[in-house]
Enzyme design. Structure first.
Site, PDB file in Angstrom:
ATOM      1  N   ASP B  25       0.874  -1.170   0.000  1.00 38.38           N
ATOM      2  CA  ASP B  25       0.000   0.000   0.000  1.00 38.38           C
ATOM      3  C   ASP B  25       0.915   1.225   0.000  1.00 38.38           C
ATOM      4  OD1 ASP B  25      -1.687   2.102   0.484  1.00 38.38           O
ATOM      5  OD2 ASP B  25      -2.541   1.303   2.334  1.00 38.38           O
ATOM      6  N   GLU B 188      -7.370   0.370  -4.479  1.00 38.80           N
ATOM      7  CA  GLU B 188      -7.369   0.316  -3.019  1.00 38.80           C
ATOM      8  C   GLU B 188      -8.702  -0.137  -2.422  1.00 38.80           C
ATOM      9  OE1 GLU B 188      -5.680   4.168  -2.227  1.00 38.80           O
ATOM     10  OE2 GLU B 188      -3.717   3.490  -2.901  1.00 38.80           O
ATOM     11  N   ASP B 210     -13.315   5.146   0.907  1.00 38.75           N
ATOM     12  CA  ASP B 210     -11.875   5.154   1.212  1.00 38.75           C
ATOM     13  C   ASP B 210     -11.334   6.584   1.146  1.00 38.75           C
ATOM     14  OD1 ASP B 210      -9.140   4.842   1.369  1.00 38.75           O
ATOM     15  OD2 ASP B 210      -8.977   3.404  -0.274  1.00 38.75           O
TER      16      ASP B 210
END
Lengths: 176, 627
Positions: B25, B188, B210
């Site tokens: 990430d 993501e 998100d």
């Protein structure tokens, strides 16, 4: 390419060639097919296999998209019967239909300018009712193999789709 | 007829050993690396024994590079050489970056992407991201391999779902520059959905909200027996937690009359703003002291009410994409079963309240919003590396923004609509405007607006050698292909004569493979030698991977799908490749790989054909038990 790759969209998913599609069966067949052919399932395979997987996965996405939508499905059935709906090139439409389309557009535009949520909602509902009626006509026309009538339904539905997009855009404008 | 298979003496018939693959990430504020170990995904800790590594890079005049908490700790001392939130610059020009508010950097305008002037020279956002990724790579290798010899099979790198082609390509370039094999760029919110869905055995339609440090995504997914199908996605790739800090800092500057702040003051204010923002999640008010230049000392205060009033417009801005995504998915709010919250910025109470008010249900916060993306990426990386898992997961993701070409009058003709499921290919025909026209220029753009100037320019290319015809007679088919990473390639062809042009959509902002190779070798004493050894090592890895893949395909289907002659041809090509791989000529390995590819093409097609037939006729146990 192999035999399976060139079969029609219905056969690809093991479905009968018909305007009436079992939505659940289509969805299940699509998922099962992607489980086999999606590039992620072949990430460690040879390059040849990865390339073929990408082609198959692209092909099944396209077929799924077409069979899911009544207008695309109708257009595709006409295409299988050698009829071109010529939505881009042939712009001749019944005058009454064109006039009603212009009225619709104006109603959407004035609802947008007045920021009238309720009016947009009502237009959206009317559009969906009109679309459902046209899809019904399309089903009947295809059922009796009346290609000119089916072709006209698809061409009208194309206008209705554009109208739906404008209603969406107007609703988006009111969100902000 | 099918024959039973017996392995060569000494050749293992056991399944291949576990391949090490990681999920990364690469966040605006923090970056994480995670891996599946003994069956479950976990975040790997860095040298400070922390799961989160601040995405902060400091450059020194002597060329030294510092990444992580040490760089973060000294950011106020050396702001212009300490790059924070570089993700917001990826694939972005100077004009885009100017909209973020006052930033303490020496920005340099450059074609395609903005650059940063540092003590160690001019750095592109790709360079800075690659420096973060290099540290994560080392961290992963240390954690997974210890002192053992070996290599990572590859990495899944996450990107915001709303990243456009330029931002995705920049991320992939950075990973390559860091020496990582990119298994996949993964969105993501989709990564978060994997971690959440597998953990909770979730079925049905979910929204993933998100809000990260610099980007906002909303994705609507349908979860069905391990298939994660994205129905729509939307967002704002320039909206995130950083904007809340900016709002606080701007408020204090106004209140305290700090008209002109230098870089150090700006950085200090932004740091204190972040600190106060984070404290307001748990407290009704917070204050902090800051010492500005000339020793001016200020006590800065903020109540939660003030903070919410200041930043409610930002929260409201996130709700617009949410409504668009629902509309695109043709869903009403009532049809959404749950709303998963991801990203550190979703800890703010007024964000939670606004989202749960919109959806009419409490939000789901039972996974750590900082870690869930990396964990999902690790699960996908493990599957892509070929390690069999019980989860049998499949992701069907979409393209976030429409792709099109410029037509007459500066208008955009859309070719691939947003939210098309990947991979996708679409073609559109164009024709000539003038009699005798022999060339055509194409301008590829991405975005939803009707005018080219309101969309992002991705690339320009020309198709030449069209035979002279009357206007409107030529038929030019332009094909857009978008792969599972969401990356575009475009080709154009005159259908009458077959004149073709093909481009990978890279030139206007991305790095060419040659540039990446040059950057990889620059600055090393034995650069040329290293590059040669690296190429050899890469070809050998590819050779052994391919041989393994062909061998397992032969074992599975060779007896059924090939006759003796075909099988012998494949085995001969495989032996030739194995022989080439014992030598030290990368070019020879490459050509043996190509020969094996050609020898197995028909076999691969037949195997896929059989898989397709199996998908339609084979009954899965869960299908039999459900009506």
């Amino acid at each position: 390419m192999t035999r399976n790759f060139n079969q029609n969209h219905f056969a690809l998913f093991g479905l009968p060639v018909s305007f009436d599609v079992d939505a659940g069966a289509l969805e299940r067949a699509y998922r099962e097919l992607q489980r086999e052919v999606h590039p992620d399932r072949h990430a460690q395979a040879t390059e040849a296999e990865q390339r073929i997987a990408a082609q198959w996965s692209t092909r099944s996405n396209e077929a799924y998209r077409i069979l899911q939508s009544p207008i695309a499905r109708g257009r595709y059935l006409l295409h299988l019967n050698g009829i071109d709906t010529a939505e881009e090139t042939d712009t001749a439409m019944p005058v009454a239909f064109l006039v009603s389309q212009m009225d619709w557009r104006e109603a959407v535009e004035s609802a947008r300018r007045a920021r009238d949520d309720a009016a947009l909602d009502r237009l959206g509902r009317e559009e969906r009712a009109l679309r459902a009626a046209l899809v019904g006509e399309l089903r009947d026309a295809l059922g009796r193999a009346d290609w000119p009538a089916a072709r006209l339904c698809v061409r009208k539905l194309r206008f209705i789709e554009k109208l739906a997009e404008e209603i969406d855009l107007a609703a988006e404008a009111l969100d902000t | 007829m099918a024959l039973l298979q017996i392995a060569e003496p000494g050749e293992s018939t056991a399944p291949h050993q576990h391949r090490l693959a990681v999920g990364i990430d690469l966040g605006t504020t923090n970056s994480l690396v995670a891996a599946v170990r003994s069956g479950s995904a976990e975040v790997l800790r860095n040298t400070d024994d922390q799961p989160l590594t601040p995405s902060v890079v400091r450059y020194f005049a002597d060329g030294r590079v510092q990444v992580g908490s040490a760089a973060k700790a000294t950011q106020a001392e050396d702001p212009e050489n300490t790059i924070v939130s570089v993700k917001r610059f990826m694939g972005r020009g100077l004009a885009d970056v100017a909209r973020y508010g006052a930033l303490p950097y020496r920005l340099v305008d450059a074609p395609g992407m903005v650059r940063l002037q540092t003590a160690a020279g001019v750095k592109s956002p790709v360079d800075v991201s690659a420096d973060i990724l290099k540290v994560l790579k080392v961290q992963a290798e240390r954690a997974l391999l210890g002192n053992d010899e070996g290599e990572l099979a590859g990495a899944v790198i996450t990107v915001p779902a709303y990243f456009d082609d330029a931002q995705r390509q920049a991320t992939k370039d950075a990973a390559q520059l860091a020496g990582l094999t990119v298994l996949r760029l993964l969105n993501e919110p989709t990564a978060a959905a994997i971690a959440y869905g597998l953990d909770n055995a979730a079925e049905g339609t979910y929204a993933v909200y998100d809000l990260g440090g610099g980007t906002f995504d909303i994705s609507i997914l349908k979860l069905t027996r391990g298939v994660f199908e994205v129905l729509s996605t939307n967002g704002d790739s320039a909206l995130g937690g950083d904007d809340f800090d900016q709002a606080i800092a701007a408020h204090w500057r106004k209140v305290h009359g700090i008209a002109s702040a230098d870089m150090k003051d700006l950085r200090r204010l932004l740091m204190v703003a972040r600190e106060v923002k984070e404290r307001l999640t748990g407290a009704p008010q917070a204050e902090a002291e800051v010492t500005l230049r000339y020793g001016q000392s200020l006590r800065l205060r903020l109540t939660r009410e003030e903070f919410h009033a200041l930043t409610m417009p930002i929260v409201q801005r996130t709700l617009v994409p949410v409504k668009k995504a629902l509309r695109d998915a043709r869903l009403t709010i009532e049809e959404v079963k749950g709303v998963v919250m991801v990203g550190g910025a979703t800890r703010m109470p007024h964000v939670q309240a606004a989202v749960s008010a919109l959806f009419g249900q409490p939000t789901l916060n039972n996974l750590d919003p900082d870690k869930v993306v990396a964990l999902g990426a690790a699960i996908q990386a493990n599957a892509l590396a070929g390690n069999k898992t019980g989860d049998d997961l499949l992701l069907l993701d979409v393209i976030p923004l429409s792709l099109g070409v410029e037509t007459m009058g500066g208008l955009v003709e859309k070719i691939v609509p947003r939210n098309a499921t990947l991979p996708v290919a679409r073609a559109q025909e164009f024709t000539t405007f003038k009699d005798g026209q022999t060339a055509m220029a194409f301008h590829v753009v991405q975005g939803e607006r009707d005018l080219v100037k309101d969309c992002r320019s991705l690339a320009r290319f020309e198709l030449r050698g069209i035979p002279p015809m009357v206007a409107g007679a030529a038929r030019i088919a332009v094909t857009f292909q978008v792969d599972a990473d969401g990356l575009l390639s475009v080709s154009a062809r005159e259908t009458g004569t077959g004149v073709a042009a093909e481009i990978a959509v890279k030139p206007s902002y991305g790095l060419s493979d040659a540039e990446i190779a040059a950057m990889l070798t620059a600055g090393h004493a034995h650069a040329r030698e290293d590059a040669g050894l690296r190429a050899l090592a890469e070809q050998r890895v590819e050779a052994s991977r391919t041989v393994e893949a062909v061998r397992s395909a032969l074992a599975a289907d060779g007896a059924i799908l090939l006759n003796d002659r075909e099988r012998q041809a494949i085995e001969a090509a495989m032996q030739a490749l194995e022989h080439a791989a014992t030598g030290d000529d990368p070019a020879a390995i490459k050509s043996a790989l190509a020969a094996l590819g050609a020898a197995t093409a028909e076999f691969a097609a037949r195997r896929m054909d059989r898989s397709v037939a199996r998908a339609l006729t084979g009954k899965r146990i869960d299908d039999v038990t459900t009506p």
